[in-house]
Scaffold this active site. Structure first.
Site: not given
Length: 251
Positions: A87, A114
């Site tokens: 992202p 994560e």
């Protein structure tokens, strides 16, 4: 064109590559799609690829070495430059897809959990690209979106070349860097604040990094985010530290 995918789920990647336009590209040998599993490059009987994050927090972080060895093995086999699907990367658009299709071979890195230890990204990744401002459970789908978009532009993949020519196109900040064991990788160290166990200071550092990274990489997001006066102070602090670091580098 050759595209290698580094993933914990190579069977999934290969499965997607058997269908549709992408499957035809592979079948016709217009696209050479290969996979590399970091678990094949671990050194313990549990084939561990992740560890707890320094500084605490939820989830696990993918370790440097298994991924690094997988990438090195791919490179030794002739794989192309390394793209991390994240992202935090540049937004993928059709113009970029066209450049990738006309460029050289690629190695796509699909993260999980994560995220990936930041030092792996610094040491081994050439570029970071994102397919949009949302979160997936892993990078495989993003990688395959990219593979599919590139494959349809390769000569001979689509039945009618004009088909491609007629194709059309969370708090709002980027995440902070993450680190896991070991503490030092190729001289790169974990920021000291993450090793001290002071939760308030860790939270403050992470917020500052998040604001700073967003300012650097996606200023459009920062303009839309509802940031407080305290955030503005942290961003000013980040920019001052950044300017000081640049001055040191120039010296």
């Amino acid at each position: 064109m050759r595209i290698d995918v580094v993933s914990l789920f190579p069977e999934w990647v290969a499965g997607i590559g058997r269908y549709g336009v992408l499957g035809r590209a592979v079948e016709r040998k217009l696209l050479d799609l290969r996979t590399w599993n970091p678990r094949d490059y671990t050194e313990d009987r549990h084939r561990t690829v992740d560890d707890r994050p320094y500084g605490g927090g939820p989830g696990m972080i993918m370790k440097v070495e298994p991924i690094r060895r997988a990438i090195h093995a791919a490179r030794a086999d002739g794989a192309g430059r390394v793209i991390h699907l994240s992202p935090q990367g540049r937004r993928l658009d059709q113009a970029a897809v066209g450049r990738f299709a006309a460029g050289g071979d690629l190695t796509l890195l699909a993260g999980r959990y994560e995220g990936i230890d930041e030092r792996l990204i610094e040491l081994e990744v050439d570029e970071e690209w994102s397919i949009g401002d949302y979160v997936l459970s892993g990078g495989e789908l993003a990688a395959m979106v990219m593979v599919d978009a590139i494959a349809r532009l390769l000569p001979g993949v689509l039945g009618d070349s004009e088909s491609a020519e007629q194709d059309s196109f969370q708090d709002g900040l980027l995440d902070c860097p993450h680190y896991t064991r070991p503490e030092v990788v190729d001289g790169l160290t974990v920021p000291g604040v993450l090793l001290q166990g002071h939760h308030a200071e860790i939270a403050r550092w992470r917020r500052k990094q998040s604001l700073g990274r967003t300012w650097e990489r996606r200023p459009d997001l920062l303009q839309k985010a509802a940031i407080s006066e305290a955030d503005r102070g942290l961003l000013d602090e980040y920019l001052a530290e950044r300017a000081a670091a640049e001055a040191v580098r120039k010296d």
